[in-house]
Design a protein around this motif. Structure first.
Motif, PDB file in Angstrom:
ATOM      1  N   PHE A 107       0.880  -1.249  -0.149  1.00 58.37           N
ATOM      2  CA  PHE A 107      -0.069   0.048   0.025  1.00 58.37           C
ATOM      3  C   PHE A 107       0.887   1.226  -0.119  1.00 58.37           C
ATOM      4  N   VAL A 108       1.873   1.153   0.923  1.00 56.93           N
ATOM      5  CA  VAL A 108       2.785   2.439   0.927  1.00 56.93           C
ATOM      6  C   VAL A 108       3.551   2.568  -0.269  1.00 56.93           C
ATOM      7  N   ALA A 109       3.893   1.689  -1.122  1.00 57.83           N
ATOM      8  CA  ALA A 109       4.523   1.749  -2.304  1.00 57.83           C
ATOM      9  C   ALA A 109       4.009   2.042  -3.306  1.00 57.83           C
ATOM     10  N   PHE A 110       2.787   1.840  -3.458  1.00 54.78           N
ATOM     11  CA  PHE A 110       1.655   2.255  -4.494  1.00 54.78           C
ATOM     12  C   PHE A 110       1.100   3.621  -4.173  1.00 54.78           C
ATOM     13  N   LEU A 111       0.918   3.873  -3.228  1.00 58.06           N
ATOM     14  CA  LEU A 111       0.463   5.120  -2.742  1.00 58.06           C
ATOM     15  C   LEU A 111       1.412   6.537  -3.013  1.00 58.06           C
ATOM     16  N   SER A 112       2.668   5.885  -2.640  1.00 60.49           N
ATOM     17  CA  SER A 112       3.890   7.130  -3.099  1.00 60.49           C
ATOM     18  C   SER A 112       4.059   7.575  -4.510  1.00 60.49           C
ATOM     19  N   SER A 113       3.391   6.346  -5.213  1.00 57.85           N
ATOM     20  CA  SER A 113       3.587   6.610  -6.750  1.00 57.85           C
ATOM     21  C   SER A 113       2.464   7.609  -7.300  1.00 57.85           C
ATOM     22  N   THR A 114       1.186   7.627  -6.435  1.00 60.69           N
ATOM     23  CA  THR A 114       0.135   8.693  -7.013  1.00 60.69           C
ATOM     24  C   THR A 114      -0.091   9.663  -5.980  1.00 60.69           C
ATOM     25  N   ILE A 115       0.157   9.637  -4.697  1.00 57.38           N
ATOM     26  CA  ILE A 115      -0.190  10.762  -3.865  1.00 57.38           C
ATOM     27  C   ILE A 115       0.406  12.031  -4.433  1.00 57.38           C
ATOM     28  N   VAL A 116       1.186  12.304  -5.079  1.00 55.24           N
ATOM     29  CA  VAL A 116       1.714  13.571  -5.375  1.00 55.24           C
ATOM     30  C   VAL A 116       1.097  14.023  -6.780  1.00 55.24           C
ATOM     31  N   SER A 117       0.327  13.206  -7.172  1.00 57.61           N
ATOM     32  CA  SER A 117      -0.408  13.610  -8.633  1.00 57.61           C
ATOM     33  C   SER A 117      -1.154  15.042  -8.586  1.00 57.61           C
ATOM     34  N   ASN A 118      -2.069  14.867  -7.426  1.00 57.50           N
ATOM     35  CA  ASN A 118      -2.726  16.133  -7.240  1.00 57.50           C
ATOM     36  C   ASN A 118      -2.198  17.230  -6.708  1.00 57.50           C
ATOM     37  N   ALA A 119      -0.949  16.929  -5.870  1.00 65.17           N
ATOM     38  CA  ALA A 119      -0.231  18.062  -5.250  1.00 65.17           C
ATOM     39  C   ALA A 119       0.749  18.606  -6.400  1.00 65.17           C
ATOM     40  N   LEU A 120       0.904  17.792  -7.568  1.00 64.32           N
ATOM     41  CA  LEU A 120       2.040  18.491  -8.239  1.00 64.32           C
ATOM     42  C   LEU A 120       1.735  19.944  -8.761  1.00 64.32           C
ATOM     43  N   PRO A 121       0.656  20.347  -9.315  1.00 70.46           N
ATOM     44  CA  PRO A 121       0.548  21.598  -9.509  1.00 70.46           C
ATOM     45  C   PRO A 121       1.044  22.542  -8.533  1.00 70.46           C
ATOM     46  N   VAL A 122       0.467  22.179  -7.157  1.00 70.89           N
ATOM     47  CA  VAL A 122       0.860  23.259  -5.803  1.00 70.89           C
ATOM     48  C   VAL A 122       2.402  23.159  -6.047  1.00 70.89           C
ATOM     49  N   ILE A 123       2.949  21.832  -5.951  1.00 70.41           N
ATOM     50  CA  ILE A 123       4.416  21.848  -5.582  1.00 70.41           C
ATOM     51  C   ILE A 123       5.095  22.425  -6.788  1.00 70.41           C
TER      52      ILE A 123
END
Length: 554
Positions: free
Chosen positions: A18-34
């Motif tokens: 869960f941690v491995a796959f979560l890390s792959s997608t958790i930033v997708s919605n945050a990327l515009p802000v990042i």
């Protein structure tokens, strides 16, 4: 390990997955802000995702091969530690360049987790029995893959957290997984006198990385047909040709080429490559579509993906239970690939004004296909290989799926960028605005909210209409995976785990005893064998045949 011990270990492994796959997608919605906060560019937007996929893809075969040689438990712990370190450093990044570099460290651990968790589960459970747990396994993968954007959106929208917590949030989960695995996982270590094919590993990683770098930069930093293209493609092909040469002569190759003589493995590899392009490539840009084209918040963008989560969990759970009950798997993979192709084809019809209820229906169809396809392809391969090649075969399929994902993010990102640019240019011309002056203004994702309302609407509409082309490409790739799985020959699922099959602790598949063997019977038999008193031959027990692998409970 008793049945209870295996279930406890499975919980820790699923948490790691869960941690491995979560890390792959958790930033997708945050990327515009990042990207806005760190003053990045559209090219760097793609690289933040690609860097992790690149590192995980290039190292997956090495992790898989190591699992055939040394302690799987130790390797899982090393992978989790690397991932945790990369996550902490990524959260401390002060520039996009630093973030990309630390995401590479995350990717090294991610590659290990993606390959090793599936391998360890295969060592504990037989293919037939594994269908019973296929639902939870696929549900965890789907939930993490699709819920990541929702969690990332909530974190970004929470003022007292901020985008850096999209990396920190994975750390405590990884530590908990590490502790659970340390306490519960007790797999035997098979000792073999072999050499790791380091030259093959380096050549494979270098060749794949070179081609992925070309795919990422071509069309943006240089033309598709240019000296840079010929140089990078030529170098990548030469490195991969050298890797094939080395692998064909290595005693213990990283990717045993003989595996591809098996039709099931060869076709499952092709299907996994296509699935990787379709799923990873398109999922990354869904959050961008909801936020930019439709104007939703990061949290709302994550919630809008719930139909895909529900569809995936439902189909994974039901198909897993039916596979265990009937021992048949091909029909579910074919149905899943068909639904996935249909889902992407439907999504290829969307634009900036598509009805959201209709959009939810399309995502639900896609989720149904995802749940029945991803892990069942791995199950088919694991069922077809000898225990000694379990790690290599599993990591090979995972490698090509990750390779497809990394290439998909790069290629589909380039397709979207070029198409959006064309749509914006046409829109500006229709408005009577000089495109050269508009380009010189530096308008982009980082300052979209600062644009005049008509220009902002034009950009949002371009992203909405342009995203459909990504799904069209994904539909073609899903169709390729469907064609591949149609030609896979179905083989009855084995009733032995990889460990039992390797050491002959259970009846052979297909016998009456095998079909009647329950989980508890298998556990009892295994316990009796391990706990049996010493017999004549050596102080510790019977003499082993020359050349037979030695193993210890570590």
């Amino acid at each position: 390990m008793t049945h209870r011990q295996r279930i406890e270990a499975l919980v820790g492994l699923l948490l790691g997955m869960f941690v491995a796959f979560l890390s792959s997608t958790i930033v997708s919605n945050a990327l515009p802000v990042i990207i806005t906060d760190l003053h990045g560019t559209q090219d760097q937007y793609t690289w933040v995702v690609t860097a992790t996929l690149l590192a995980s893809t290039a190292t997956t075969p090495l992790w898989g091969k190591l699992s055939d040689l040394i302690s799987k438990k130790l390797l899982v712990q090393i992978a989790l530690t690397l991932f945790t370190l990369g996550s902490v450093l990524a959260g401390l990044s002060q520039s996009v360049g630093m973030l990309i570099g630390f995401r590479v460290i995350q990717g090294l651990g991610l590659g290990g987790l993606q390959a090793l968790v599936v391998i360890v589960i295969a060592s504990m459970f037989s293919p037939r029995e594994r269908g019973r747990y296929q639902g939870p396994i696929a549900a965890v993968m789907s939930l993490a893959t699709v819920a990541g954007p929702l969690i990332g959106g909530v974190i970004v929208d929470t003022s007292w957290l901020g985008w850096r917590w999209t990396f920190y949030v994975c750390v405590p989960l990884a530590v908990i997984a590490l502790l659970v695995i340390q306490r519960t996982l007790n797999l035997p270590v098979i000792r073999k006198d072999v050499r790791i094919d380091y030259s093959g590993a380096v050549l494979i990683a270098a060749g794949v990385s070179t081609l992925l770098i070309w795919v990422t930069l071509a069309g943006k930093n240089f033309d598709w047909i240019s000296g840079w293209t010929f140089g990078l493609v030529g170098l990548g092909l030469v490195l991969l040709a050298a890797a094939l040469f080395v692998e064909s002569r290595a005693k213990d190759p990283i990717i045993p080429l003989r595996l591809f003589r098996d039709r099931t493995i060869a076709l499952a590899t092709v299907a996994s490559l296509a699935v990787g392009v379709a799923l990873f490539g398109s999922a990354v840009f869904l959050g961008q579509y909801f936020q930019i084209a439709r104007g939703h918040s990061p949290t709302a963008a994550g919630l809008l993906m719930l139909p895909m989560i529900i569809g995936s969990m439902l189909s994974a759970t039901v198909s897993g239970q039916l596979i265990t009950r009937f021992g048949r798997w091909k029909g579910f993979i074919v149905a899943g690939a068909t639904l996935m192709t249909a889902g992407f084809a439907l999504l290829a019809t969307i634009d900036a004004h598509t009805n959201m209820v209709l959009m939810s229906g399309y995502l639900f169809v896609l989720g149904l296909g995802m749940g029945m396809t991803m892990q069942n392809l791995v199950l088919a391969v694991q069922n077809n290989v000898a225990p000694a090649n379990l790690g290599s075969a599993t990591s090979t399929v995972t490698f090509f799926r990750s390779l497809g994902g990394a290439a998909g993010v790069s290629v589909l990102g380039a397709v979207l960028s070029n198409h959006v640019t064309d749509l914006i240019a046409k829109g500006l011309s229709a408005m009577g605005i000089d495109t050269a002056q508009a380009g010189a203004s530096g308008a982009g994702l980082s300052n979209l909210n600062d644009l005049p309302a008509p220009l902002a609407d034009l950009v949002r509409g371009a992203y909405g209409d342009g995203t459909a082309r990504i799904f069209l490409v994904a539909a073609v790739m899903a169709a390729i995976s469907l064609i591949a799985v149609l030609f896979i020959k179905e083989v009855a699922l084995k009733t032995q785990s990889a460990f039992d099959e390797h050491h002959g602790n259970a009846p052979e598949p297909g016998t009456a005893d095998a079909s009647a063997l329950s989980v508890d019977d298998a556990d009892a038999g295994l316990t009796e064998i391990i706990a049996a008193p010493a017999v004549a031959g050596t102080p510790d027990g019977p003499e082993r045949a020359p050349g037979r692998d030695q193993f210890s409970n570590r």
